[in-house]
Write a protein that holds these residues in place. Structure first.
Motif, mmCIF file in Angstrom:
data_model
loop_
_atom_site.group_PDB
_atom_site.id
_atom_site.type_symbol
_atom_site.label_atom_id
_atom_site.label_comp_id
_atom_site.label_asym_id
_atom_site.label_seq_id
_atom_site.Cartn_x
_atom_site.Cartn_y
_atom_site.Cartn_z
ATOM 1 N N THR A 78 21.248 -17.214 -18.890
ATOM 2 C CA THR A 78 20.086 -16.978 -18.023
ATOM 3 C C THR A 78 18.863 -16.554 -18.831
ATOM 4 O OG1 THR A 78 20.898 -14.728 -17.627
ATOM 5 C CG2 THR A 78 21.474 -16.415 -16.012
ATOM 6 N N LYS A 91 15.409 -18.813 -18.988
ATOM 7 C CA LYS A 91 14.215 -18.220 -18.374
ATOM 8 C C LYS A 91 13.146 -17.849 -19.402
ATOM 9 C CE LYS A 91 16.524 -16.255 -14.301
ATOM 10 N NZ LYS A 91 16.876 -15.020 -13.577
ATOM 11 N N LEU A 122 17.850 -21.505 -11.202
ATOM 12 C CA LEU A 122 17.095 -21.123 -12.404
ATOM 13 C C LEU A 122 15.845 -21.983 -12.533
ATOM 14 C CD1 LEU A 122 20.068 -20.690 -14.874
ATOM 15 C CD2 LEU A 122 18.667 -18.893 -13.895
#
Length: 619
Positions: free
Chosen positions: A555, A559, A619
């Motif tokens: 993640t 990101k 995401l």
């Protein structure tokens, strides 16, 4: 001089710690053992019958402020002033897990009734759900604005209730990780909550001196019991759910509901009562500070009747009975797993385990693998109730259709459940009919030997080939690396080789790297759809390891803001993370679809579903 009141109760008081005693807890199954936590950072275990200290547990670095036994009594959880949790093996007198995550005093603990989860609350207003087996922090429930004082799991394990100093009671859905509803009728801090043992009913006790009952189908208040003259410290339903015990600073009261009524009042001076428990027709109560135990003889306590509470009477007597007051509540019952084996059989298994005849793994597997059925319903009041059929959850619960509830282990598994799954432990070989090997008449010794050795050479050839393949994989592993060895195992088109390797590396997290995850995840998808239970469990273990150790990295990488210029290493890492994320999203859908299965696989898939909740966020 014994009065009717003193005949109902007995008191035992003793010094439990070198400093102040902060908390107490009674064992769940028998109430014969009392645990106390104190300012001296120790946990002491006492025999309730003679107030004798039988064990002392040391491990916390700050005062112990909260303790709780597991339903089976073999484990104890403790929380300290610093926010640290510890899970203890009571028999071995050692720490199993140390969990760190809260920023303030631990205020309440609750073990999940069927899984390996522990819920904790704190003065920091957060509620956290932990996986006790792998020391994993699973989820955080946020919503209370002040300290959370009490936690309780529903009997079927689907919901978690919390009570707080902000005067509210919240009901949480464990599958969604969100609030189902909030009860706000109390006017002061809510100190205690408990679910009815059978019906969709929740009781809460507050510093506003009231006990309130909440219908968990309609999410409405169905009773407000206001006889207590001091703040309510704890509540406890009777074993059959026919009445509710309420413990306040100066008295024990026995209530009924629908209509609200007080059956009996026992005057006591037990101070800050911390826990109530029923055992052998006695209500046992414990309190901290100067530790004291009260045993109330329930045979001498009135637990039925029709005396209805009117107004806010202050005298310590049951109210008089109004004429023509009757009520019957119809409410759905919880469906929860209960083993079909007899109590005697379960006790035998426990005794064998205690004396070392069975390993813990075998005992747990034996109990979990048994068929299950729903328990018989028990009435929640003394008046007759209509028996309700088990129906689907009411529309009022905002439950998503694609997120199934925890598996309900019934006595007749559906075809979608276990009918096509070959369990890890079985009493006969797969695909073999024993009758084919039994003689149908007189046969010679030569024929008998021929029958016995039939297929033996074929099996030897299969095992020899498997052994040779494993040796080749091992050579590649030693010469190159683990990823190359795993790719070679996959190319052999033999799932048993892949499972053998995963069973080894699943216990050695240091061997795992991100590029290995890209090779393992496609194989995990195949393993989760296997008909062999052992293959499914291996795949689930690999998926759990990847989620726990690599999901934060995935993640963060996806990101992150793109860097300026060319960074080949970063771009390769980003590609691997994106590939892993895509595989994990596919697996999340598969896990959700299989979470409704029964048995061992169903429980494992449901736990994975909770772990993979963050994947729902795109995401």
């Amino acid at each position: 001089i014994k009065t009717p009141e003193t005949e109902k109760r007995e008191k035992d008081e003793f010094v439990a710690h070198s400093g102040s005693a902060c908390c107490t807890a009674l064992t769940k199954s028998s109430s014969r053992l009392l645990a106390t936590g104190g300012d001296d950072c120790k946990i002491n275990l006492w025999s309730v019958s003679n107030a004798k200290c039988i064990m002392s547990l040391s491990g916390h670095k700050s005062p112990v402020e909260c303790i709780q036994f597991k339903e089976s009594d073999e484990q104890l959880a403790s929380g300290s002033q610093s926010g640290t949790l510890q899970v203890w093996d009571v028999e071995a007198a050692k720490v199993l897990r140390t969990l760190v995550g809260h920023r303030a005093n631990i205020t309440s603990l609750s073990f999940h009734p069927y899984g390996f989860f522990l819920a904790s609350s704190s003065m920091d207003t957060n509620i956290k759900l932990w996986d006790v087996r792998n020391k994993g922090y699973v989820f955080r429930f946020k919503g209370h604005t002040q300290a959370v004082r009490s936690l309780a799991f529903s009997p079927d394990g689907k919901w978690l209730a919390s009570a707080s100093d902000d005067s509210t009671v919240k009901l949480w859905d464990l599958t969604l990780g969100k609030t189902i509803t909030e009860f706000t009728s109390h006017s002061a801090a809510v100190n205690t909550i408990q679910f009815h043992p059978n019906e969709y009913l929740l009781a809460s006790g507050s510093a506003d001196r009231t006990v309130k009952l909440w219908d968990l189908e309609k999410f409405t208040m169905v009773g407000s019991l206001e006889k207590d003259t001091t703040p309510v410290r704890c509540v406890h339903f009777s074993l059959d759910g026919s009445c509710l015990f309420s413990g306040s600073t100066d008295s024990l009261r026995v209530f009924g509901w629908e209509p609200d009524r007080c059956f009996d009042v026992v005057s006591v001076g037990w101070g800050k009562v911390s826990e109530l428990s029923v055992s052998n027709q006695q209500l046992v109560r414990s309190s901290a500070s100067m530790v004291s135990l009260y045993a109330v003889d329930l045979k001498k306590v009135k637990m039925t009747g029709s005396a209805v509470i009117q107004g806010s009477a202050q005298q310590n007597e049951p109210s008089t009975e109004p004429k023509g007051t009757k009520g019957v509540a119809l409410r759905r019952n919880y469906v929860r797993p209960t083993t079909t084996c007899s109590t005697q059989s379960q006790n035998w298994l426990n005794i064998c385990y205690q004396f070392g005849f069975l390993s813990e793994c075998f005992l747990c597997h034996t109990v979990v693998s048994l068929q299950h059925k729903a328990p018989p319903a028990a009435a929640s009041t003394s008046e007759p109730r209509a028996e309700l059929p088990v129906v689907a959850p009411p529309p009022a619960v905002p439950r998503s259709s694609h997120l199934p509830s925890p598996p309900s282990q019934t006595s007749a598994p559906s075809a979608r459940g276990r009918s096509h799954i070959i369990p890890s432990s079985r009493n006969e070989p797969v695909g073999l009919n024993i009758a084919d090997f039994l003689p149908h008449g007189f046969i010679s010794e030569e024929d008998a030997l021929s029958q016995i050795t039939k297929g033996h050479q074929t099996m030897i050839a299969i095992l020899s080939s498997r052994h040779k393949n494993l040796q080749n994989v091992r050579m590649v592993w030693a010469r190159d690396d683990l990823k190359s060895a795993f790719k070679m195992a996959v190319s052999m088109n033999d799932f048993s080789i892949v499972v053998d390797i995963l069973n080894i590396i699943n216990n050695q997290t240091a061997l795992w790297k991100l590029d290995l995850c890209t090779e393992v995840l496609p194989q995990v998808e195949k393993l989760l759809q296997s008909k062999y239970e052992s293959y499914v469990q291996t795949g689930c273990s690999s998926l759990r390891l990847i989620m726990n150790h690599f999901w934060p990295l995935i993640t963060d990488t996806l990101k992150a803001t793109p860097s300026v210029g060319v960074d080949i290493t970063r771009e390769e890492r980003h590609q691997r993370c994106q590939l892993c994320c895509d595989h994990l999203k596919k697996l999340s859908v598969l896990v959700k679809a299989k979470a409704s299965q029964v048995g061992r696989n169903g429980s494992t898939f449901w736990e994975l579903q909770l772990l993979m909740v963050p994947l729902d966020d795109t995401l």
